[in-house]
Design a protein around this motif. Structure first.
Motif, short mmCIF file in Angstrom:
data_model
loop_
_atom_site.label_atom_id
_atom_site.label_comp_id
_atom_site.label_asym_id
_atom_site.label_seq_id
_atom_site.Cartn_x
_atom_site.Cartn_y
_atom_site.Cartn_z
N GLN A 40 -9.40 4.19 0.20
CA GLN A 40 -8.54 5.07 -0.60
C GLN A 40 -9.34 6.14 -1.35
OE1 GLN A 40 -5.22 3.45 -2.76
NE2 GLN A 40 -5.40 4.96 -4.40
N GLY A 51 -8.90 20.28 0.40
CA GLY A 51 -7.87 21.02 -0.36
C GLY A 51 -8.34 22.37 -0.87
N LYS A 109 -8.93 9.60 7.01
CA LYS A 109 -7.84 10.56 6.82
C LYS A 109 -8.10 11.42 5.58
CE LYS A 109 -4.21 7.83 9.01
NZ LYS A 109 -4.85 6.56 9.40
N ASN A 138 1.10 11.09 -8.64
CA ASN A 138 0.43 9.99 -7.94
C ASN A 138 -0.78 9.49 -8.73
OD1 ASN A 138 -1.89 9.28 -5.92
ND2 ASN A 138 0.02 8.87 -4.83
N SER A 208 5.01 1.30 4.69
CA SER A 208 3.65 1.36 4.12
C SER A 208 2.93 0.02 4.33
CB SER A 208 3.74 1.68 2.62
OG SER A 208 2.49 1.45 2.02
N1 BYC Z 1 -1.67 12.09 4.29
O1 BYC Z 1 0.04 2.08 3.66
P1 BYC Z 1 0.01 3.46 3.12
C1 BYC Z 1 -5.25 15.93 -3.90
C2 BYC Z 1 -2.10 7.12 5.42
S1 BYC Z 1 -3.76 15.20 -3.55
C3 BYC Z 1 -2.54 11.49 5.12
O2 BYC Z 1 1.15 3.86 2.26
P2 BYC Z 1 -1.86 3.67 0.89
C4 BYC Z 1 -5.30 17.36 -4.28
C5 BYC Z 1 -2.84 6.05 4.60
O3 BYC Z 1 -4.15 6.50 4.25
C6 BYC Z 1 -3.90 14.22 -2.13
N2 BYC Z 1 -2.56 10.14 5.31
O4 BYC Z 1 -1.41 3.73 2.42
C7 BYC Z 1 -4.24 17.98 -4.87
C8 BYC Z 1 -2.84 4.91 5.60
O5 BYC Z 1 -3.81 5.13 6.62
P3 BYC Z 1 -5.19 4.27 6.74
C9 BYC Z 1 -4.84 13.07 -2.16
C10 BYC Z 1 -1.68 9.41 4.60
O6 BYC Z 1 -3.32 3.95 0.84
C11 BYC Z 1 -4.31 19.34 -5.18
C12 BYC Z 1 -1.49 5.04 6.26
O7 BYC Z 1 -1.11 6.40 6.13
N3 BYC Z 1 -4.45 12.04 -3.07
O8 BYC Z 1 -6.22 15.27 -3.80
O9 BYC Z 1 -1.36 2.42 0.24
C13 BYC Z 1 -5.43 20.06 -4.88
C14 BYC Z 1 -0.43 4.13 5.69
O10 BYC Z 1 -0.10 4.50 4.35
C15 BYC Z 1 -0.77 9.98 3.70
C16 BYC Z 1 -4.82 10.78 -2.92
O11 BYC Z 1 -5.47 10.44 -1.98
C17 BYC Z 1 -0.78 11.40 3.56
N4 BYC Z 1 0.06 12.04 2.75
O12 BYC Z 1 -1.05 4.87 0.22
C18 BYC Z 1 -6.51 19.43 -4.30
C19 BYC Z 1 -4.40 9.84 -4.01
N5 BYC Z 1 -0.03 9.00 3.15
O13 BYC Z 1 -5.98 4.57 5.49
C20 BYC Z 1 -6.45 18.09 -4.00
C21 BYC Z 1 -4.91 8.45 -3.80
C22 BYC Z 1 -0.45 7.86 3.68
O14 BYC Z 1 -4.80 2.83 6.81
N6 BYC Z 1 -4.33 7.81 -2.65
N7 BYC Z 1 -1.43 8.09 4.57
O15 BYC Z 1 -5.87 4.79 7.98
C23 BYC Z 1 -3.18 7.13 -2.68
O16 BYC Z 1 -2.52 7.04 -3.70
C24 BYC Z 1 -2.75 6.41 -1.43
O17 BYC Z 1 -3.87 6.29 -0.58
C25 BYC Z 1 -1.57 7.07 -0.66
C26 BYC Z 1 -1.28 6.20 0.57
C27 BYC Z 1 -0.33 7.15 -1.55
C28 BYC Z 1 -1.95 8.47 -0.20
#
Ligand code: BYC
Length: 317
Positions: A40, A51, A109, A138, A208
């Motif tokens: 993550q 980005g 990703k 988020n 998810s």
């Molecule tokens: N895009 O079981 P899930 C920022 C993947 S903002 C691509 O729900 P999880 C910014 C997920 O990785 C953006 N892939 O997973 C803003 C998983 O695949 P893997 C970044 C996505 O981890 C402005 C699979 O789908 N923010 O930075 O429980 C300017 C199944 O999903 C997406 C973060 O990363 C997507 N939209 O929940 C500049 C915040 N959605 O890994 C920059 C932290 C899901 O098994 N991350 N997937 O291959 C999180 O909160 C969580 O990782 C997520 C996904 C909500 C994104």
């Protein structure tokens, strides 16, 4: 989980999680907790770095000097966020260069949102208002995530994202209150960015695969659908305030649930983009690979300087 089967270390870990005591790098942690965090946080870091690309596209075309200076500052903030996050990944024993290689080979990703193009100046407004707005929704709960270095990094990231969101809303408000042509440009950008912004929160809770475990470990504090709903509830009144229409004919306020009902997301589009087939996926990865290759000499020079300084210090001591 049955108590009798867990080791003392695991029990201690679970007790800390239950008591809201942060897990720190030197604490024992289950291997899957560590792997989940590396996945993550590194994907989050990649998103911050990738980005920068859609916004960097507009530095030379910002409409005036003030807009240009603000945009540059925002893009630099995103680079800083990437750096805090790569450092947080390293505290888990991961190798920074390897995580970056995983991005370049397509193994890791990054957020789907950055595979959409920024066609007009209004798109830069939308990135700030909607994309940073979704990121805040988020990431504010991630300030309370159970892993210490990630939680602390998020505090500063969220403060800066709040400024980004406001600068985006200001751009969009200015356009929405401008000439008919400017308002149309803002509406067109909203039409293109609304649905991709909702996709940023990830697949529905039913689909998810990681949410349940991540919530149990208090890495995630809300489900994807909960956060998406919170974002819609916060953003629709903002659009109404500035006279723009959210592109969803089914959008209605549901008194009972205290939030908006909205149409189904096009999940085919989401998975196409996540799996590398969005409009800009290829271009984004090519740009990152090129930056890595062209920056090798800078990293080598920095390392050589650090080594020389360390040798001089050793000699002096
Ligand atoms: N895009 O079981 P899930 C920022 C993947 S903002 C691509 O729900 P999880 C910014 C997920 O990785 C953006 N892939 O997973 C803003 C998983 O695949 P893997 C970044 C996505 O981890 C402005 C699979 O789908 N923010 O930075 O429980 C300017 C199944 O999903 C997406 C973060 O990363 C997507 N939209 O929940 C500049 C915040 N959605 O890994 C920059 C932290 C899901 O098994 N991350 N997937 O291959 C999180 O909160 C969580 O990782 C997520 C996904 C909500 C994104």
């Amino acid at each position: 989980m049955k108590e009798v089967n867990i080791s003392d270390l695991e029990r201690k870990f679970e007790e800390r999680i239950a008591a809201e005591i942060r897990i720190e790098p030197n604490d024992w942690m289950p291997e899957n907790y560590r792997k989940t965090l590396i996945r993550q946080i590194s994907q989050h870091a990649h998103s911050e770095i990738v980005g920068q690309l859609p916004e960097g596209n507009w530095v030379t075309r910002a409409p005036n000097l003030r807009r240009k200076a603000v945009l540059l500052a925002k893009i630099q903030d995103e680079a800083g966020h990437g750096l805090y996050l790569y450092s947080a990944v390293e505290t888990l024993g991961a190798d920074r260069e390897e995580t970056i290689d995983d991005l370049h080979t397509g193994k890791a990703k990054y957020s789907s949102i950055f595979n959409y193009p920024t066609l007009t100046w209004a798109d830069i407004g939308m990135v700030g208002w909607l994309v940073d707005g979704a990121a805040i929704m988020n990431q504010v709960p991630l300030c309370r995530t159970s892993y210490g270095p990630y939680a602390r990094a998020m505090v500063r990231v969220c403060k800066e994202e709040s400024f980004h969101q406001r600068q985006g809303f200001e751009i969009v408000t200015t356009l929405a209150q401008g000439t008919a042509e400017q308002k149309a440009m803002a509406q067109d950008a909203l039409n293109r960015w609304w649905w991709p912004a909702l996709m940023m929160f990830g697949p529905s809770d039913a689909e998810s695969k990681h949410t349940e475990q991540s919530m149990r470990w208090k890495i995630k504090r809300h489900t994807n659908d909960e956060l998406r709903q919170m974002f819609v509830n916060a953003t629709v009144p903002q659009a109404e305030l500035i006279g723009l229409k959210v592109p969803d004919d089914n959008l209605t306020y549901n008194e009972e649930k205290g939030g908006y009902d909205f149409s189904d997301i096009d999940w085919d589009e989401f998975w196409q983009v996540v799996n590398g087939h969005g409009i800009c996926n290829k271009e984004r990865i090519e740009a990152r690979k090129k930056a890595k290759e062209e920056g090798i000499w800078v990293r080598e020079a920095a390392l050589a300087y650090a080594e020389k300084r360390a040798a001089r210090r050793k000699q002096a001591s």
